[in-house]
Design an enzyme around this catalytic site. Sequence first.
Site, PDB file in Angstrom:
ATOM      1  N   GLU A  24     -22.375 -12.400  75.563  1.00  0.00           N
ATOM      2  CA  GLU A  24     -23.529 -11.697  75.003  1.00  0.00           C
ATOM      3  C   GLU A  24     -23.569 -11.916  73.497  1.00  0.00           C
ATOM      4  OE1 GLU A  24     -23.770  -7.564  75.943  1.00  0.00           O
ATOM      5  OE2 GLU A  24     -23.254  -7.854  78.064  1.00  0.00           O
TER       6      GLU A  24
ATOM      7  N   GLU B 285     -17.124  -5.096  78.944  1.00  0.00           N
ATOM      8  CA  GLU B 285     -16.949  -4.138  77.847  1.00  0.00           C
ATOM      9  C   GLU B 285     -16.126  -2.926  78.264  1.00  0.00           C
ATOM     10  OE1 GLU B 285     -20.781  -3.328  76.119  1.00  0.00           O
ATOM     11  OE2 GLU B 285     -21.013  -5.378  75.388  1.00  0.00           O
TER      12      GLU B 285
END
Length: 531
Positions: free
Chosen positions: A328, A187
């Site tokens: 995720e 991220e």
Amino acid sequence: MKSTLRKVQFALLSGVLALAGSTAVMTSAASADSMAQLNATQLVANLGAGWNLGNALEANANGIPSETAWGNPVVTQAFIDRVKAAGFKTIRIPVSYLGNIGSAPNYTVNTAWLNRIKEIVDYAYGRGLYVLINMHGDGFKTVTGSWLICDSSNQTTIRDKYQKVWQQIATRFQSYSERLILESMNEEFDGQYGNPTQPCYSNINAYNQIFVDTVRRTGGNNTSRWLLIPGWNTNIDYTVGNYGFTLPTDQYRSTSIPANEQRLMISVHYYDPWDFAGEENGTITQWGPAATNPARKSTWGQQDFMDGQLKKVRDAFVSRGYPVFVGEYGAVDKTSADSTNNRYRADYARTLVATAKKYGAATAYWDNGFHGVYGFGLFNRSNATVTQQGIIDAIMSGVGSTTPTTPPTTAPPTSTPPPTTPPTTTPPPSSGRSCAASYAVTGQWQGGFQAEVRVTAGGSAISGWTVTWTFANGQQVTQSWGATVTASGSTVTARNVDYNGSLSAGGSTTFGFLGSSGSTNGVPSLSCAAR
């Protein structure tokens, strides 16, 4: 999308358990494991259902990584064994390095920290699972001691540090087989939730290129290992669209890899719609076609949107030989506001996993270890028990995995309501090419219901199955997953799809459907025929 604090959730409330009293240390993995040259299709199939050991090795206290800093207990072999017993085949282990990195010019990673990372990797790798490790929190501006900052002015130092840290990690795991995958970062973006900015995206591309070159040049099995590469904030649109993402070149990979195959895969995350999946309130608690209350269902991000997003990654990458890993996904527990929430969390997980599989992607559920209000947890890590069996079943159904013949011990759920009607089961055969099927209504509402059917092979392996039943009270199947379902009058026939027909002796799989109710919603008798 989510911040570090959102991922932590309320784990701190559960307290910090001491390192003393942890159990089991496994013998180190073999020093030189053979390397299977898996192509993209084989890799995705082998990864199966994935799960994240979240809020453990990426946790930190004042910038020093510590696996208990965010309230989770020390990771044990017994707990990893429970995760495997639940049916997961891949474990993603997020890792932060932060204050465990020494000073320039060597940037030496603390030996004890590398040893602990390896120890936990071996818990899973030594049990035959696929394992993925990354550099997780070092690029979050909200984390004390973060340094992998794409809009920092000191990029020369950052790149040097990044290269030296990955060189040490890759060298430590050089001899592991293809069941170990390395991911460059997590991220990574400028911290602003908007369109990507330049030159920040260019710096992220540079980090990815450094990562690939560094890992490959450490030699050994790293020359042909699958490597996982994210774009801007692992966002699908910002990775597939014209926002600046560039795939690294792979010039140092082994010449033994066929020229027409890749050994790079693409990392994306999926939490849409955020108001259902991650927002910490009790307003949006339902998702998908089975939702009964429009006020509790998001106005966007439903199945058609999910399908479209995953089709984008298929078209952009899978079609070119680069598999995609949805590293995720998941939805937080809102049963405190809506007792039916877990049904929709399961629907969301099942649909995501099945859709990803359809488009050539593997998946890993985000589990932060917290199984209370707004937690993602599927397990109680303190006693190695399952807390959300329904969501796990949905994941296994979506991926088409067989479930363990001896189910793991499950802690009594605190918020999931029991099935509204008891299951009915055909007697399991003891031998021969045969199968049995059980049917359970898992939820019902005015005019509709949801049901799940479990198919179990008998004493011999089977290559396919067909389940039939007759509705007695006018029910109709309106939507199904995990099987090809047809109806003739009140008689329903369900046949396996391509990924869940083959079952080993005693193995099982599930399929499910939505239906419209008749005057009553009884449970029919089932017949199962095996091939």
